[in-house]
Design a protein around this motif. Structure first.
Motif, PDB file in Angstrom:
ATOM      1  N   ILE A 487     -25.911  -2.624  22.235  1.00 45.56           N
ATOM      2  CA  ILE A 487     -27.342  -2.325  22.369  1.00 45.56           C
ATOM      3  C   ILE A 487     -27.773  -1.651  21.073  1.00 45.56           C
ATOM      4  O   ILE A 487     -27.287  -0.556  20.736  1.00 45.56           O
ATOM      5  CB  ILE A 487     -27.606  -1.397  23.568  1.00 45.56           C
ATOM      6  CG1 ILE A 487     -27.078  -2.032  24.855  1.00 45.56           C
ATOM      7  CG2 ILE A 487     -29.093  -1.078  23.690  1.00 45.56           C
ATOM      8  CD1 ILE A 487     -27.113  -1.097  26.054  1.00 45.56           C
ATOM      9  N   MET A 488     -28.650  -2.285  20.341  1.00 45.94           N
ATOM     10  CA  MET A 488     -29.072  -1.779  19.031  1.00 45.94           C
ATOM     11  C   MET A 488     -30.430  -1.083  19.163  1.00 45.94           C
ATOM     12  O   MET A 488     -31.394  -1.678  19.688  1.00 45.94           O
ATOM     13  CB  MET A 488     -29.154  -2.920  18.016  1.00 45.94           C
ATOM     14  CG  MET A 488     -27.893  -3.791  17.955  1.00 45.94           C
ATOM     15  SD  MET A 488     -26.375  -2.878  17.613  1.00 45.94           S
ATOM     16  CE  MET A 488     -26.694  -2.309  15.952  1.00 45.94           C
ATOM     17  N   ALA A 536     -24.989   1.220  21.065  1.00 41.22           N
ATOM     18  CA  ALA A 536     -24.333   1.619  22.316  1.00 41.22           C
ATOM     19  C   ALA A 536     -23.621   0.397  22.889  1.00 41.22           C
ATOM     20  O   ALA A 536     -24.187  -0.693  22.928  1.00 41.22           O
ATOM     21  CB  ALA A 536     -25.365   2.156  23.302  1.00 41.22           C
ATOM     22  N   LEU A 537     -22.369   0.574  23.314  1.00 41.73           N
ATOM     23  CA  LEU A 537     -21.555  -0.539  23.818  1.00 41.73           C
ATOM     24  C   LEU A 537     -21.416  -0.463  25.323  1.00 41.73           C
ATOM     25  O   LEU A 537     -21.094   0.601  25.883  1.00 41.73           O
ATOM     26  CB  LEU A 537     -20.164  -0.524  23.172  1.00 41.73           C
ATOM     27  CG  LEU A 537     -20.117  -0.641  21.653  1.00 41.73           C
ATOM     28  CD1 LEU A 537     -18.681  -0.603  21.158  1.00 41.73           C
ATOM     29  CD2 LEU A 537     -20.802  -1.934  21.205  1.00 41.73           C
ATOM     30  N   CYS A 538     -21.656  -1.625  25.989  1.00 42.88           N
ATOM     31  CA  CYS A 538     -21.462  -1.711  27.434  1.00 42.88           C
ATOM     32  C   CYS A 538     -20.620  -2.939  27.745  1.00 42.88           C
ATOM     33  O   CYS A 538     -20.609  -3.906  26.986  1.00 42.88           O
ATOM     34  CB  CYS A 538     -22.791  -1.774  28.171  1.00 42.88           C
ATOM     35  SG  CYS A 538     -23.791  -3.222  27.744  1.00 42.88           S
ATOM     36  N   ASP A 548     -27.074  -9.010  31.510  1.00 45.44           N
ATOM     37  CA  ASP A 548     -28.030  -8.304  32.374  1.00 45.44           C
ATOM     38  C   ASP A 548     -27.887  -6.789  32.210  1.00 45.44           C
ATOM     39  O   ASP A 548     -28.893  -6.054  32.139  1.00 45.44           O
ATOM     40  CB  ASP A 548     -27.809  -8.704  33.833  1.00 45.44           C
ATOM     41  CG  ASP A 548     -28.183 -10.151  34.099  1.00 45.44           C
ATOM     42  OD1 ASP A 548     -28.960 -10.712  33.302  1.00 45.44           O
ATOM     43  OD2 ASP A 548     -27.683 -10.736  35.083  1.00 45.44           O
ATOM     44  N   LEU A 549     -26.650  -6.292  32.170  1.00 49.55           N
ATOM     45  CA  LEU A 549     -26.408  -4.849  32.015  1.00 49.55           C
ATOM     46  C   LEU A 549     -26.951  -4.374  30.671  1.00 49.55           C
ATOM     47  O   LEU A 549     -27.595  -3.303  30.593  1.00 49.55           O
ATOM     48  CB  LEU A 549     -24.904  -4.579  32.120  1.00 49.55           C
ATOM     49  CG  LEU A 549     -24.454  -3.127  31.919  1.00 49.55           C
ATOM     50  CD1 LEU A 549     -25.049  -2.228  33.003  1.00 49.55           C
ATOM     51  CD2 LEU A 549     -22.929  -3.028  31.911  1.00 49.55           C
ATOM     52  N   HIS A 550     -26.729  -5.151  29.663  1.00 51.33           N
ATOM     53  CA  HIS A 550     -27.200  -4.799  28.310  1.00 51.33           C
ATOM     54  C   HIS A 550     -28.725  -4.699  28.265  1.00 51.33           C
ATOM     55  O   HIS A 550     -29.298  -3.781  27.656  1.00 51.33           O
ATOM     56  CB  HIS A 550     -26.636  -5.863  27.352  1.00 51.33           C
ATOM     57  CG  HIS A 550     -27.500  -6.222  26.199  1.00 51.33           C
ATOM     58  ND1 HIS A 550     -28.458  -7.221  26.280  1.00 51.33           N
ATOM     59  CD2 HIS A 550     -27.553  -5.737  24.936  1.00 51.33           C
ATOM     60  CE1 HIS A 550     -29.041  -7.331  25.101  1.00 51.33           C
ATOM     61  NE2 HIS A 550     -28.519  -6.445  24.263  1.00 51.33           N
ATOM     62  N   CYS A 551     -29.407  -5.600  28.919  1.00 53.07           N
ATOM     63  CA  CYS A 551     -30.875  -5.581  28.930  1.00 53.07           C
ATOM     64  C   CYS A 551     -31.416  -4.371  29.691  1.00 53.07           C
ATOM     65  O   CYS A 551     -32.386  -3.710  29.266  1.00 53.07           O
ATOM     66  CB  CYS A 551     -31.415  -6.872  29.537  1.00 53.07           C
ATOM     67  SG  CYS A 551     -31.108  -8.337  28.526  1.00 53.07           S
ATOM     68  N   ARG A 554     -30.748  -1.128  27.650  1.00 58.09           N
ATOM     69  CA  ARG A 554     -31.624  -1.057  26.481  1.00 58.09           C
ATOM     70  C   ARG A 554     -33.018  -0.584  26.894  1.00 58.09           C
ATOM     71  O   ARG A 554     -33.649   0.254  26.217  1.00 58.09           O
ATOM     72  CB  ARG A 554     -31.691  -2.414  25.802  1.00 58.09           C
ATOM     73  CG  ARG A 554     -32.586  -2.429  24.577  1.00 58.09           C
ATOM     74  CD  ARG A 554     -32.390  -3.696  23.778  1.00 58.09           C
ATOM     75  NE  ARG A 554     -32.589  -4.884  24.608  1.00 58.09           N
ATOM     76  CZ  ARG A 554     -32.294  -6.127  24.198  1.00 58.09           C
ATOM     77  NH1 ARG A 554     -31.784  -6.317  22.994  1.00 58.09           N
ATOM     78  NH2 ARG A 554     -32.498  -7.164  24.997  1.00 58.09           N
ATOM     79  N   GLU A 555     -33.507  -1.110  28.001  1.00 59.66           N
ATOM     80  CA  GLU A 555     -34.837  -0.716  28.475  1.00 59.66           C
ATOM     81  C   GLU A 555     -34.881   0.783  28.801  1.00 59.66           C
ATOM     82  O   GLU A 555     -35.833   1.496  28.436  1.00 59.66           O
ATOM     83  CB  GLU A 555     -35.177  -1.542  29.717  1.00 59.66           C
ATOM     84  CG  GLU A 555     -36.509  -1.211  30.325  1.00 59.66           C
ATOM     85  CD  GLU A 555     -36.785  -2.030  31.593  1.00 59.66           C
ATOM     86  OE1 GLU A 555     -37.661  -1.621  32.374  1.00 59.66           O
ATOM     87  OE2 GLU A 555     -36.107  -3.057  31.792  1.00 59.66           O
ATOM     88  N   LYS A 556     -33.828   1.255  29.446  1.00 61.59           N
ATOM     89  CA  LYS A 556     -33.815   2.671  29.841  1.00 61.59           C
ATOM     90  C   LYS A 556     -33.613   3.585  28.636  1.00 61.59           C
ATOM     91  O   LYS A 556     -34.187   4.691  28.578  1.00 61.59           O
ATOM     92  CB  LYS A 556     -32.710   2.894  30.877  1.00 61.59           C
ATOM     93  CG  LYS A 556     -33.003   2.227  32.211  1.00 61.59           C
ATOM     94  CD  LYS A 556     -31.912   2.499  33.233  1.00 61.59           C
ATOM     95  CE  LYS A 556     -32.253   1.844  34.578  1.00 61.59           C
ATOM     96  NZ  LYS A 556     -31.193   2.099  35.596  1.00 61.59           N
TER      97      LYS A 556
END
Length: 586
Positions: A487-488, A536-538, A548-551, A554-556
């Motif tokens: 997540i950039m 951030a790495l997920c 889906d988890l990455h999106c 990132r939003e939060k």
């Protein structure tokens, strides 16, 4: 299903009679249709009589020298013209056509028969040979020489003679007999001081009885009354009527088989037995009906001349083709049954073993189908000597043809071979998540020459298998479906990264799709003149869940940074304005 089955049988009927009409214009020997056909029994009692050996005494370059010739019926009369191959066969055909079989017999060499063979028996043998020739052999008269030495006249542009050697044996036909080719020959012979002349060879005459036994008149040929033998378009009326009756009978027998199949298998509680009824009953019924028609037609009705040769050849192609089709459907059923019932769910990407087995089955299904088609085509080609000769001729002059075919088939064959390589090396399997030229998708199917990739937006990419083998692509599921995604984020230089790290850990631990295999990691990975770049790495169990988890994260995180200290740490551009002393005094 009913309409397709009827159309198949009607197509056979149309082929039968269209070929007959065409054959009437090409008939090369004679038309034979009468009630008093020769019996199937041999004219020679082989248990009591001894067949004589071949009396060839010398092999002259231009003829065979015989020690004896047709002692039982005598030498041919001087008015019979047997001086050339064409004249001898014309003598036989013309006299047999006029039912003068004893005179036609003088064109035959009976040296391999017992010495007590009577003229009547010789006439019966001539009649039987005439029936077989009329039934199955298309005589090419242009290949029969009308010269005593058996050579074919060849004209040249300079109108000069072409040197050649005399011929003493000429083939005028070939017939299959129990998977053995019986070659029909004319031979030039010389007996005592008589001049050399041509006869149908002793070996050919020796095969008359077995040929007539195999290709002789069928049961209905002998049973039909005279009124049913009235001809329409050169064919007795009972034959097309009988053929239509056989087609209808075959149709109803095929329908009965389909009905019985469905009744028997649909009663079972097992799903795979029910699938047999749904998937195999129709092809089995059609194949059975065509096979029954072919057998009944062979046993009950005989057709004549070149029409018979073409008809039975086409029927044989249809029979072999239908059997090949049934085998292909059976292979499909077995492969689909294994794929649906013996392999687990391939949707979860972590089930790599199931996806690997489905890939093997998919490729094997198409390879086996391809092999079955090749074998079926080979069996069809092996039934026709003319096609074998054509193949030999092509091989003999295969220089340019081979190059052209090789170039034309290079892409197709290369893709088929690439499919086998994919099955063995497994760079991609059905269900794998791959990226090909910036398109993210899932391997949906692997076919003969191409791969079907379903993209995330439900498009289908058709990718040649050679491309998969020859080019670089990403396979996110090759060793494991598990995936990590970054997540950039961009933030101001003054942000406290530790707060972001704690918030990210808190958010990640709240998500059920996090697989907990990789701890939460937040790092500053780059800086620009305006902001720092935070990564951030997920991780999750497969590409879809990871995306889906990455999106979501990132939003939060964006929301957290934008609300942190009223958005003070959002990326921004700074402009510093300094007042000069002159402006300050004013």
């Amino acid at each position: 299903m009913k309409h397709s089955y009827i159309s198949t049988l009607l197509a056979i009927t149309f082929v039968v009679f269209s070929i007959h009409i065409q054959a009437q214009q090409e008939e090369d020997s004679t038309h034979l249709e009468k009630t008093n056909l020769p019996k199937k029994e041999s004219v020679i009692n082989s248990d009591k009589e001894n067949y004589r050996s071949n009396p060839i005494e010398e092999y002259n370059e231009a003829y065979y020298v015989l020690g004896r010739l047709n002692e039982s019926i005598g030498l041919p009369a001087s008015e019979y013209n047997l001086q050339t191959p064409q004249a001898t066969l014309e003598h036989f055909i013309a006299h047999a056509r006029n039912e003068k079989y004893e005179e036609a017999a003088y064109a035959l060499n009976f040296n391999l028969f017992p010495s007590n063979l009577s003229k009547k028996d010789a006439g019966i043998l001539a009649e039987k040979l005439y029936f077989v020739l009329n039934q199955r052999v298309k005589i090419n008269w242009s290949d029969l020489s009308d010269r005593p030495d058996g050579q074919i006249d060849i004209s040249t542009t300079t109108n000069q003679a072409v040197a050649g050697k005399p011929r003493r044996s000429i083939v005028f036909g070939e017939i299959d007999l129990n998977n053995k080719d019986v070659v029909l020959r004319l031979q030039r012979v010389k007996f005592k001081n008589y001049g050399a002349f041509w006869l149908i060879s002793a070996n050919t005459v020796e095969n008359i009885e077995p040929l007539y036994e195999f290709y002789g008149p069928r049961k209905l040929d002998r049973m039909m009354p005279d009124w049913a033998r009235v001809e329409i378009l050169g064919m007795p009326i009972w034959k097309p009527v009988g053929t239509l009756i056989l087609i209808l009978l075959s149709y109803f027998l095929g329908k009965c088989l389909i009905y019985v199949f469905r009744k028997l298998f649909l009663k079972s509680d097992k799903i795979w037995v029910n699938n047999i009824s749904n998937r195999l009953s129709k092809p089995a019924g059609i194949t059975f009906g065509i096979l029954i028609f072919y057998i009944l037609l062979n046993e009950l009705i005989s057709f004549t001349g070149s029409f018979a040769t073409t008809l039975y050849a086409i029927l044989l192609i249809i029979v072999i083709g239908s059997i090949t089709w049934l085998i292909m459907r059976l292979i499909d059923f077995l492969m689909v049954h294994v794929a649906e019932n013996k392999i687990g769910d391939t949707n979860p990407e972590e089930n790599s073993e199931a996806r690997m087995m489905l890939t093997y089955i998919s490729v094997a299904r198409r390879i086996v189908t391809f092999v079955v088609i090749i074998v079926g085509a080979s069996i069809i080609l092996s039934q026709f000597r003319s096609l074998e000769k054509l193949g030999i001729s092509l091989l003999a002059s295969a220089g340019v043809a081979t190059v052209i075919l090789g170039i034309a088939a290079q892409s197709t064959l290369g893709n088929i071979i690439a499919g086998i390589q994919i099955a063995i090396t497994r760079p991609a399997r059905i269900g794998d998540t791959i990226i090909i030229e910036d398109d993210w998708g899932y391997v949906e199917d692997i076919r003969f020459t191409y791969m079907v990739v379903r993209t995330w937006d439900l498009r289908r990419l058709i990718v040649p298998l050679k491309f998969i083998i020859s080019n670089t692509f990403e396979n996110w599921s090759m060793t494991s479906a598990h995936q990590i995604r970054p997540i950039m984020l961009y933030a101001d230089y003054r942000i406290d990264v530790e707060k972001v790290r704690k918030k990210f850990k808190e958010l990640l631990e709240q998500e059920e799709s996090w697989d907990k295999d990789h701890p939460p990691v937040v790092q500053v990975v780059d800086v620009t003149e305006k902001a720092i770049q935070i990564r951030a790495l997920c991780s999750s169990k497969d590409a879809t869940h990871t995306w889906d988890l990455h999106c979501v994260l990132r939003e939060k995180l964006v929301k957290f940074i934008s609300e942190l200290e009223d958005g003070m740490h959002l990326s921004k551009s700074r402009v510093v304005i300094k007042n000069s002393p002159e402006n300050a005094e004013k």
